[in-house]
Design an enzyme around this catalytic site. Sequence first.
Site, short mmCIF file in Angstrom:
data_model
loop_
_atom_site.label_atom_id
_atom_site.label_comp_id
_atom_site.label_asym_id
_atom_site.label_seq_id
_atom_site.Cartn_x
_atom_site.Cartn_y
_atom_site.Cartn_z
N ASP A 1 -11.77 1.31 6.06
CA ASP A 1 -10.75 1.52 5.03
C ASP A 1 -9.51 2.20 5.60
O ASP A 1 -8.45 2.19 4.97
CB ASP A 1 -11.29 2.40 3.90
CG ASP A 1 -12.37 1.70 3.09
OD1 ASP A 1 -12.24 0.49 2.84
OD2 ASP A 1 -13.36 2.38 2.70
N ASP B 1 -4.64 -3.59 -5.07
CA ASP B 1 -4.00 -2.28 -5.29
C ASP B 1 -2.55 -2.36 -5.75
O ASP B 1 -1.96 -1.34 -6.12
CB ASP B 1 -4.05 -1.39 -4.03
CG ASP B 1 -5.46 -1.01 -3.63
OD1 ASP B 1 -6.38 -1.17 -4.45
OD2 ASP B 1 -5.65 -0.57 -2.48
N ASP C 1 0.81 -1.22 0.00
CA ASP C 1 0.00 0.00 0.00
C ASP C 1 0.84 1.28 0.00
O ASP C 1 0.36 2.35 0.34
CB ASP C 1 -0.96 0.01 1.20
CG ASP C 1 -2.18 0.91 0.97
OD1 ASP C 1 -2.61 1.04 -0.18
OD2 ASP C 1 -2.68 1.48 1.95
#
Length: 333
Positions: A307, A168, A128
Amino acid sequence: MSATRPRTRTDRRRGVLIAGIAVGAVLLIVAVVAVVIAVLPKPAAAGPAPGATLLVAADTAAAAASDSGSAAAREAAAYLAAQPTAVWLTPEEFGVGEVGPAVTALADEARQQSAILTLVVYGLPERDCGQYSAGGLPPADYPVWTTEIGEALRAASDVHAIVVLEPDSLALAPECGNVDERTAQLRAAIEDLQADGVWIYLDAGHSDWLPVDQMADLLRQAGVQDARGFATNVSNYYDSDAEIDYAHRLADALGGSHAVIDTSRNGAGSDGQWCNPPKRLVGDVGGTFGDDVVDVNLWIKPPGESDGECNGGPAAGQWWPQSAIELTRASLE
């Protein structure tokens, strides 16, 4: 009228010889067919499809939350706990030496339910890019971890599994400046995770992130041709029509592929925010729709889990009762 000639010893030997030759020929044909079947490539297993039974795991944050809090919070958590939702494998929860037994236990649950196991593998080094879900394994440990997952899946060969690989990771790679490193790690992970009856989907962002041609190029570099396909809208909110269109355009750019779409929180579409946007709703339950490109929709991000520390939410991945209540408000009317 002529009399029937009695069979002689020579006749009997000839009959035995002929029968023996016939049996030998049959056995030879069977052996040849077996060899041919063994050396021919196995046909590709059809992917998951609408109507498939997907695992409802017992040990989830939603299940744990269904026994505490306000009546509204308990009702929302109980509803979410009853829906088939992917289980996220992270090294923070299941490290090296722990993730294999965890997969084995989940496969046992899937076997008992005659269901497909749905997993998210989420442990890349520098995950991330240091944002809300930062973490992951040291580079040397990551292949050890993915190999352990793959070994557990191969040992449970009677259980079909969907694996969503590293949400992601590709869409963020250009921004993070690590495309070559990321694509090499994902290619190796696909190899580590492959098994009969396991369908691997590389994460492909969503319909409003990278241009289709750019994402297709990243997927090729990451080895999508060796996986079942790609996943879209993971942990996001874009509506199903937009994601179906994106999946078809991306599959065309790849020269053919398959997709799964996360519909866990897209019931009200997107307002342009990705981190705990208000007034969202759960979407179509997993296993509801599909077509010639989209194998099936899934609940990949567990609804009710934050989130990140934004819009009033707790740390990423933590249970947030208010979110669960809001997401299920239309479902529980």
